[in-house]
Write a protein that holds these residues in place. Structure first.
Motif, PDB file in Angstrom:
ATOM      1  N   CYS A  92      -3.248  -0.360  -2.679  1.00 49.46           N
ATOM      2  CA  CYS A  92      -2.354  -1.205  -3.581  1.00 49.46           C
ATOM      3  C   CYS A  92      -1.082  -0.206  -4.089  1.00 49.46           C
ATOM      4  O   CYS A  92      -0.062  -0.976  -4.831  1.00 49.46           O
ATOM      5  CB  CYS A  92      -3.055  -1.664  -4.857  1.00 49.46           C
ATOM      6  SG  CYS A  92      -4.573  -2.417  -4.446  1.00 49.46           S
ATOM      7  N   ALA A  93      -0.854   1.086  -3.950  1.00 47.75           N
ATOM      8  CA  ALA A  93       0.091   1.621  -4.381  1.00 47.75           C
ATOM      9  C   ALA A  93      -0.154   1.762  -6.110  1.00 47.75           C
ATOM     10  O   ALA A  93      -0.607   0.822  -6.409  1.00 47.75           O
ATOM     11  CB  ALA A  93       1.468   1.411  -3.971  1.00 47.75           C
ATOM     12  N   GLU A  94       0.398   2.803  -6.745  1.00 46.67           N
ATOM     13  CA  GLU A  94       0.397   2.490  -8.101  1.00 46.67           C
ATOM     14  C   GLU A  94       1.646   1.748  -8.837  1.00 46.67           C
ATOM     15  O   GLU A  94       2.938   1.830  -8.050  1.00 46.67           O
ATOM     16  CB  GLU A  94       0.501   4.225  -8.742  1.00 46.67           C
ATOM     17  CG  GLU A  94      -0.432   5.032  -8.145  1.00 46.67           C
ATOM     18  CD  GLU A  94      -1.766   4.857  -8.597  1.00 46.67           C
ATOM     19  OE1 GLU A  94      -2.197   3.806  -9.250  1.00 46.67           O
ATOM     20  OE2 GLU A  94      -2.858   5.645  -8.113  1.00 46.67           O
ATOM     21  N   ALA A  95       1.307   1.017  -9.598  1.00 46.32           N
ATOM     22  CA  ALA A  95       2.480   0.167 -10.152  1.00 46.32           C
ATOM     23  C   ALA A  95       3.558   1.108 -10.623  1.00 46.32           C
ATOM     24  O   ALA A  95       3.435   1.901 -11.339  1.00 46.32           O
ATOM     25  CB  ALA A  95       1.975  -0.470 -11.201  1.00 46.32           C
ATOM     26  N   GLU A  96       4.833   1.005 -10.022  1.00 44.12           N
ATOM     27  CA  GLU A  96       5.788   1.971 -10.195  1.00 44.12           C
ATOM     28  C   GLU A  96       6.545   1.300 -11.340  1.00 44.12           C
ATOM     29  O   GLU A  96       7.024   0.262 -11.620  1.00 44.12           O
ATOM     30  CB  GLU A  96       6.883   1.692  -9.023  1.00 44.12           C
ATOM     31  CG  GLU A  96       7.279   3.070  -8.482  1.00 44.12           C
ATOM     32  CD  GLU A  96       8.212   3.031  -7.601  1.00 44.12           C
ATOM     33  OE1 GLU A  96       9.417   3.167  -7.709  1.00 44.12           O
ATOM     34  OE2 GLU A  96       7.721   2.724  -6.039  1.00 44.12           O
ATOM     35  N   GLY A  97       6.466   2.291 -12.569  1.00 44.59           N
ATOM     36  CA  GLY A  97       6.983   1.846 -13.861  1.00 44.59           C
ATOM     37  C   GLY A  97       6.284   0.670 -14.142  1.00 44.59           C
ATOM     38  O   GLY A  97       4.897   0.817 -14.305  1.00 44.59           O
TER      39      GLY A  97
ATOM     40  N   GLY B 102       0.905  -1.261  -0.133  1.00 45.94           N
ATOM     41  CA  GLY B 102       0.111  -0.034  -0.063  1.00 45.94           C
ATOM     42  C   GLY B 102       1.046   1.232  -0.082  1.00 45.94           C
ATOM     43  O   GLY B 102       2.036   1.119   0.127  1.00 45.94           O
ATOM     44  N   ASN B 103       0.160   2.458  -0.040  1.00 44.55           N
ATOM     45  CA  ASN B 103       0.925   3.758   0.055  1.00 44.55           C
ATOM     46  C   ASN B 103       0.141   4.556   1.100  1.00 44.55           C
ATOM     47  O   ASN B 103      -0.733   5.098   0.707  1.00 44.55           O
ATOM     48  CB  ASN B 103       0.873   4.154  -1.312  1.00 44.55           C
ATOM     49  CG  ASN B 103       1.457   5.658  -1.501  1.00 44.55           C
ATOM     50  OD1 ASN B 103       2.023   6.192  -0.276  1.00 44.55           O
ATOM     51  ND2 ASN B 103       1.423   6.401  -2.375  1.00 44.55           N
ATOM     52  N   THR B 104       0.777   4.530   2.212  1.00 47.77           N
ATOM     53  CA  THR B 104       0.383   5.348   3.356  1.00 47.77           C
ATOM     54  C   THR B 104       0.050   6.699   3.204  1.00 47.77           C
ATOM     55  O   THR B 104      -0.957   7.381   3.878  1.00 47.77           O
ATOM     56  CB  THR B 104       0.604   4.907   4.687  1.00 47.77           C
ATOM     57  OG1 THR B 104       2.347   4.937   4.443  1.00 47.77           O
ATOM     58  CG2 THR B 104       0.501   3.531   5.263  1.00 47.77           C
ATOM     59  N   SER B 105       0.871   7.017   2.303  1.00 43.70           N
ATOM     60  CA  SER B 105       0.888   8.550   2.251  1.00 43.70           C
ATOM     61  C   SER B 105      -0.203   8.984   1.025  1.00 43.70           C
ATOM     62  O   SER B 105      -0.380  10.186   0.953  1.00 43.70           O
ATOM     63  CB  SER B 105       2.170   9.218   1.693  1.00 43.70           C
ATOM     64  OG  SER B 105       2.728   8.361   0.915  1.00 43.70           O
ATOM     65  N   ALA B 106      -0.913   7.991   0.352  1.00 49.18           N
ATOM     66  CA  ALA B 106      -1.952   8.275  -0.281  1.00 49.18           C
ATOM     67  C   ALA B 106      -3.434   8.562   0.522  1.00 49.18           C
ATOM     68  O   ALA B 106      -3.560   8.056   1.450  1.00 49.18           O
ATOM     69  CB  ALA B 106      -2.383   7.249  -1.406  1.00 49.18           C
ATOM     70  N   PRO B 107      -4.140   9.711   0.149  1.00 45.62           N
ATOM     71  CA  PRO B 107      -5.114   9.796   0.958  1.00 45.62           C
ATOM     72  C   PRO B 107      -6.250   8.823   0.563  1.00 45.62           C
ATOM     73  O   PRO B 107      -6.792   8.466  -0.424  1.00 45.62           O
ATOM     74  CB  PRO B 107      -5.588  11.134   0.192  1.00 45.62           C
ATOM     75  CG  PRO B 107      -5.206  11.440  -1.216  1.00 45.62           C
ATOM     76  CD  PRO B 107      -4.027  10.413  -1.057  1.00 45.62           C
ATOM     77  N   PRO B 108      -6.550   8.081   1.495  1.00 44.26           N
ATOM     78  CA  PRO B 108      -7.601   6.901   1.457  1.00 44.26           C
ATOM     79  C   PRO B 108      -8.905   7.301   1.138  1.00 44.26           C
ATOM     80  O   PRO B 108      -9.630   6.498   0.492  1.00 44.26           O
ATOM     81  CB  PRO B 108      -7.535   6.226   2.994  1.00 44.26           C
ATOM     82  CG  PRO B 108      -7.178   7.068   3.900  1.00 44.26           C
ATOM     83  CD  PRO B 108      -6.131   8.042   3.183  1.00 44.26           C
TER      84      PRO B 108
END
Ligand SMILES: *[C@@H]1O[C@H](CO)[C@@H](O)[C@H](O)[C@H]1NC(C)=O
Ligand SMILES: *[C@@H]1O[C@H](CO)[C@@H](O)[C@H](O)[C@H]1NC(C)=O
Ligand SMILES: *[C@@H]1O[C@H](CO)[C@@H](O)[C@H](O)[C@H]1NC(C)=O
Ligand SMILES: *[C@@H]1O[C@H](CO)[C@@H](O)[C@H](O)[C@H]1NC(C)=O
Ligand SMILES: *[C@@H]1O[C@H](CO)[C@@H](O)[C@H](O)[C@H]1NC(C)=O
Length: 606
Positions: free
Chosen positions: A89-94, A74-80
């Protein structure tokens, strides 16, 4: 309080006695206590029922690892509240998706297998695979041999005008050697595949080649020019490394690029082929010889497909006849004006494909080329693979049957397999049940749909023969190691080519797998009506027998369901299916038909 209650009392209790005056509140109290008591008991009972029936927290190491994985992905700094997907899930990096991460993990697993100290019977496939892997890692020995192994190969092909003794070109001989001994196809590609029309017997197919460099003129002019410059630099480097005179090399390199560029102009996009209803044509070798006379088709094909006996009247599948005609014309033109450039063009292409087996200046030049092309095409940078990973890939390609058995033994136990099979069966059964209940489907269609699902074969883990030691070792008898790494590599190339052809010619006993068992791609084969789930895919985080059922259903299960639905592609597009052999078409990246070929009838993902 008495009066308050008395108002609600029924009339017969209007004259309360002394006894009933205290009995009434006591009764109420008792009722309340009883009620509360029974509620409490039911709660306790329900609690126990749920505790023993419902999902319990999974304490197995596999589950703890999964939890860690979920937490880390996940990406805890993203606003849920505004982007829950990114938060969870976080964005797929590259381009690094879970599938790619798993594919890499599987390769690391192979690496661990190949690096574990073991002793194998002399001459066995395992021993050869281990030796090959270690000689691939031994870059000191490869560098010490310098360019001389490569020079020797070029001499065998008839020499090269820029760097060796060169008399005259026997174009057909060089091409025949490239196709049969080096698995290299500079002007067209020839392979064995299922006939597009049932019963899909193996047939030789001729298709467009795979180019070393993308020279589509449709590209932006500036980018096109940059790609040409980059590639020219690379070819110049190759020529100089082989001891050519820089001026002469430059001339040959430029002409090679112009040949590639012209071949690109002859290609017709798939949509256009489809529009003209010319996805393939069936011709005899003789007819092809007439239409594309520059190539000695019979001798080139016979040398490549030694296991078959060919004659001029043998039919083959041609995927882009116009391309072949134009290509033949170009070759003839070049042969009459400057045949030595044609030889250069073929050698340049071959040297590119041999890069992994060459000494470090060649490898570095190739790495730089790949990086720059990637940049120019606007693609994410290729991961900087270590030599170990490269060697795992090469060893895997040449010794696939042996490594398949080792990988499955390590990563896909019989209990995992049976758990995965149970999951698949549950999904398949659910589908059949659902199909029966569809009110809008007429009886005949329903029966057809059900039959397709029930007749479907499923293969999991690795192909059946991979688990039979005798069969596995037979498949490697051809690989000879030494005297230098390039020669071992070439022996691997030949053995792989022969193995693939042979697998088509064997009497039909099993489905011919299109992926490695350690790969992560599931697929459905139209021609064999079989779904395949490689061992590499049925791994954490997608599958583990210890995971809660919901996890397996949600991850591996959804992949299974998706493949299962592909069995219906054919029901809607029988007409198109007769036209295109996409079930096993190696030219396509995936085993599914290209989306552009699907008629409106079959919407949805393909
Ligand atoms: C995580 O979310 C923040 C805020 O949306 C974003 O700036 C950052 O790029 C994200 N990181 C990853 C790895 O997705
Ligand atoms: C992709 O991600 C995985 C873990 O998330 C990591 O181990 C791997 O090195 C990454 N690969 C690339 C090419 O970035
Ligand atoms: C050219 O041929 C001669 C005699 O056959 C041989 O000695 C020499 O090594 C060859 N040169 C190259 C560069 O292969
Ligand atoms: C190659 O073989 C074909 C068929 O035999 C022939 O037509 C063609 O001229 C040959 N090419 C060369 C350069 O010898
Ligand atoms: C291919 O050959 C045909 C017939 O000879 C010709 O009309 C056409 O222009 C050629 N295509 C290209 C791209 O040169």
């Amino acid at each position: 309080m008495g009066t308050l209650w008395s108002q609600e009392r029924p009339p017969e209790e209007e004259q309360p006695t002394e006894r009933s005056r205290w009995w009434a509140p006591a009764r109420r109290l008792l009722t309340a206590v009883l009620l509360l008591g029974s509620l409490l008991v039911s709660f306790v009972v329900l609690f126990y029922i749920f505790r023993s029936c419902g999902p319990r927290p999974c304490e197995m190491p596999a589950c703890r690892d999964l939890l860690e994985y979920y937490r880390a992905s996940g990406n805890t700094s993203a606003p849920p509240c505004t982007n829950f997907f990114s938060f969870a899930c976080a964005e797929a990096e590259g381009a690094n998706t879970s599938f790619q991460a798993l594919a890499e993990e599987n390769k690391r697993r192979l690496q661990r297998i190949l690096e574990a100290p073991q002793s194998w019977p002399p001459g066995s496939g395992e021993e050869k695979a281990f030796q090959f892997y270690h000689s691939c890692l031994d870059t000191d020995a490869i560098d010490a041999a310098g360019a001389s192994p490569l020079r020797q190969v070029i001499e065998e092909l008839g020499g090269w005008p820029v760097s060796s003794n060169w008399t005259s070109l026997d174009f057909n001989r060089t091409l025949r050697l490239l196709m049969s001994q080096y698995d290299h196809f500079p002007f067209f590609r020839a392979y064995l595949g299922p006939h597009p029309i049932p019963p899909h017997m193996p047939i030789i197919q001729i298709d467009q080649p795979e180019f070393d460099v993308p020279l589509k003129q449709k590209q932006e002019q500036k980018i096109y020019a940059q790609i040409v410059r980059t590639y020219l630099t690379y070819l110049n480097q190759l020529g100089t490394l082989l001891g050519g005179d820089p001026g002469q090399v430059q001339q040959h390199a430029s002409l090679s690029i112009s040949i590639t560029s012209r071949l690109f102009q002859f290609l017709r996009p798939l949509e256009q082929q489809q529009a003209q209803e010319k996805l393939f044509q069936i011709v005899t070798i003789d007819q092809l010889q007439e239409m594309a006379p520059a190539i000695d088709w019979l001798s080139c094909l016979q040398a490549t497909f030694t296991q078959m006996s060919l004659s001029p009247s043998k039919t083959i599948v041609v995927h882009d006849l116009d391309y072949l005609k134009n290509m033949s014309q170009l070759v003839e033109e070049q042969l009459s004006s400057h045949s030595d450039f044609l030889q250069s063009h073929m050698i340049f292409g071959l040297v590119g494909t041999l890069s992994p087996a060459l000494n470090s200046p060649f490898r570095e030049a190739r790495k730089l080329l790949n990086q720059k092309l990637q940049e120019l095409m606007g693609r994410p940078p290729v991961p900087a693979y270590t030599r170990e990973m490269k060697c795992v890939e090469e060893t895997g390609a040449f010794f696939e049957p042996t490594l398949a058995a080792l990988f499955v033994r390590e990563a896909f136990s019989p209990s995992t397999q049976s758990a995965a099979m149970d999951l698949f069966t549950a999904i398949k059964d659910a589908l059949v049940t659902r199909l029966r209940r569809l009110p809008w489907m007429d009886e005949e269609t329903q029966k057809k749909a059900q039959d397709r699902v029930t007749q479907l074969q499923v293969e999991m883990g690795a192909p059946g023969w991979a688990m039979t030691p005798v069969l596995t070792s037979q498949k490697h008898s051809e690989v000879h190691l030494g005297p230098n790494f390039l020669q071992s590599f070439l022996s691997g190339v030949r053995s792989r080519q022969a193995r693939i052809i042979q697998s088509f010619l064997e009497p039909f006993t099993h489905h011919r797998w299109q992926v490695s068992p350690w790969g992560v791609k599931a697929y459905y084969s139209v021609s064999d009506h079989v779904v395949v789930f490689p061992a590499g895919l049925l791994q954490p985080p997608f599958f583990h027998p210890a995971y809660p059922r919901a996890v397996n259903f949600g991850a591996a299960g959804s992949i299974m369901a998706r493949e299962l639905l592909h069995v219906f592609d054919q029901l809607c597009i029988q007409q198109a299916a007769i036209m295109a052999p996409w079930g096993d078409h190696p030219a396509q990246p995936g085993p599914h038909p290209p989306a552009t070929l699907l008629p409106e009838l079959c919407p949805g993902d393909v």
